[in-house]
Structure formats: structure tokens, C-alpha cells
Write an enzyme that holds these catalytic residues in place. Structure first.
Site, PDB file in Angstrom:
ATOM      1  N   GLU A  79       0.805  -1.218   0.000  1.00  0.00           N
ATOM      2  CA  GLU A  79       0.000   0.000   0.000  1.00  0.00           C
ATOM      3  C   GLU A  79       0.839   1.270   0.000  1.00  0.00           C
ATOM      4  OE1 GLU A  79      -2.561  -0.623   3.359  1.00  0.00           O
ATOM      5  OE2 GLU A  79      -4.072  -1.657   2.152  1.00  0.00           O
ATOM      6  N   GLU A 110       7.949 -21.923   7.253  1.00  0.00           N
ATOM      7  CA  GLU A 110       8.328 -21.035   8.352  1.00  0.00           C
ATOM      8  C   GLU A 110       9.362 -21.669   9.283  1.00  0.00           C
ATOM      9  OE1 GLU A 110       5.418 -21.151  12.002  1.00  0.00           O
ATOM     10  OE2 GLU A 110       4.243 -20.877  10.167  1.00  0.00           O
TER      11      GLU A 110
END
Length: 268
Positions: A79, A110
Site C-alpha cells: 500500500e 516457516e
């Protein structure tokens, strides 16, 4: 380590609650989140102050996380260009398992302690770049391994977590620990922990962009004009700052491509 994020919910027999009772209880829990973030504003401030110095020297901001944490980092990074008009790549979000993991969980990604740093190296990491690890638990190997290597390489590091005394809060130079308490659904850190992470990321990126001159007054003067709504918003900004009618402001905006440039051109 006794993880706060894994402690049993303050509520039980959730399936026996009415929908209204469920939502009321969740809202009550959510109200604790801004208070937890408020408590660490001094720590966030100290980090942003150091990060801004490096970004003014050309440093980039990297977020690393897995699952919800990784997705939130990507959201914040993605953004920044449309909101503040910065180039792609100034703020980067990386998630364990790569872009495919944005939508679908990638098993075991992960747990790889080397993967995060390997991905950073592919981005040609430089000394002034800033690495922010995001992990509600504070124990994600993908994040911890990357921050350890980043520290050794001389990068500035921070760790956003919701568990005090977690490995992440210790390995990061700046531990940003928002202790929001047990989740409404035990262990579901996409809830309060995720909200806390989003609030902290909002604060970090917005304050840095203000410091880099991407906001004037309270306006996004460099925002990208990527749709009709933003053109109207930008034209209203130009009209207000220049004291001219909307249509003239819109024409200036479309000609020069940003609120900043339109206002500068009008004012000569």
C-alpha cells in the site's frame, strides 16, 4: 517459554454462546489491543527514529513473516506506493513460502532458519536496509534466522511480537512487544495479535513516509491517481490548496500527475 498467545481464552463453550454474545465478547477483547500498542509507543518511536535516518540515506524497509504475520507485512508494503507515491521496492514484504503463501499456506516454510536471509540476499540487501520481523509467537525460525544474520551484517532490526521474553524480542535490536493477552479462540493469533501487528505496521510506515516528505499538512500529495475516486480526492486537494474551482484543479492534476506537482506548477 509460557506463551501468552497460547494461553486459554477468557471465554469457554463458545459454540453455546449466541452470535450476539460471541461478537460482544470479541469486541470486548479487541478493545484491549490499542491499549497494548499504546504501552509500547516509546519503543516504536525509538525504532522509527533510527529507521528514518537510514531511509534518508537510501535504505529500504523489509518486513518478514509467516502466515498472518507475513500477509500483514505484504499488505502494508503493497500500500505504500499507491498511498505515498514511492517507488516499488522501497518497502518490501516477504512471506515464508513465497507469493503462493499469500493465499494458501505452504507447509514447513516457516521452520527454515536459512530461508529468510536467503530471500533478503536475493534482494541485494545493503547495510542501510531495515529488517522488521513479524511473528505473534516470537518463535518463527524463518524470522529469527533472518534477523540474526541481519544483525551480523550491520542492518537495523526490529521484531513485532505479542509474547514478552520471546526469542524474537531478544534477537531484534528493537523489540516491539504488544501484549494483548489470550485470543478469543485459543491460539488464533489472526485475531487480537494480528490487529496489534497491523496497528504497529500502520504507525511505522506512515511515520516514515511523513518523515520522507510524502505528506504535506495532512494530505497524501504524492498518491498515485489510479482510479476515479483518487482523481476526485486529488482534485479537491489541489482546489483547496490553490483556492481554485474543482474543474480547473482536476485539469491541473491530470496534466501534472500529482497533487504536489499541480500545486507547485500553479503557484509558479
Amino acid at each position: 517459554m509460557n506463551k501468552v498467545t497460547e494461553q486459554s481464552s477468557n471465554y469457554d463453550k463458545l459454540e453455546e454462546l449466541t452470535i450476539h454474545e460471541q461478537l460482544t465478547a470479541m469486541n470486548k477483547e479487541d478493545q484491549l489491543v490499542p491499549l497494548a500498542v499504546e504501552a509500547i509507543v516509546p519503543e516504536i518511536t525509538a525504532f522509527v527514529e533510527e529507521a528514518l535516518i537510514r531511509m534518508k540515506r537510501g535504505g529500504r524497509l523489509f518486513y518478514l513473516g509467516a502466515g498472518t504475520s507475513g500477509r500483514l507485512g505484504i499488505l502494508d508494503a503493497s500500500e505504500c506506493p499507491p498511498t505515498f507515491g514511492v517507488e516499488q521496492g522501497l518497502v518490501v514484504g516477504l512471506i515464508a513460502g513465497g507469493d503462493a503463501a499469500i493465499r494458501i499456506a505452504v507447509e514447513n516454510a516457516e521452520d527454515n532458519t536459512e530461508l529468510g536471509w536467503e530471500e533478503l540476499q536475493k534482494m541485494n540487501i545493503q547495510k542501510d536496509d531495515i529488517i522488521v520481523g513479524i511473528a505473534a509467537s516470537g518463535t518463527t525460525p524463518y524470522v529469527l534466522g533472518a534477523l540474526e544474520k541481519a544483525n551480523a551484517a550491520g542492518n537495523l532490526t526490529a521484531g513485532i511480537t505479542c509474547n514478552p521474553d520471546s526469542p524474537l524480542s531478544k534477537v531484534a535490536q528493537h523489540g516491539l512487544v504488544a501484549v494483548v493477552g489470550p485470543e478469543f479462540v485459543t491460539g488464533s493469533t489472526r485475531l487480537k495479535s494480528g490487529t496489534a501487528q497491523k496497528l504497529i505496521l500502520n504507525m511505522i510506515s506512515t511515520s516514515l513516509m511523513i518523515g520522507l516528505g510524502k505528506v504535506q499538512g495532512n494530505k497524501m500529495v504524492d498518491m498515485q491517481l489510479s482510479n476515479a475516486k483518487l482523481v476526485i480526492r486529488g482534485a479537491n486537494m489541489v482546489a483547496e490548496q490553490c483556492g481554485i474551482e474543482f474543474e480547473e484543479a482536476k485539469a491541473l492534476l491530470l496534466e501534472f500527475g500529482s497533487v504536489r506537482k499541480a500545486v507547485l506548477e500553479y503557484n509558479g
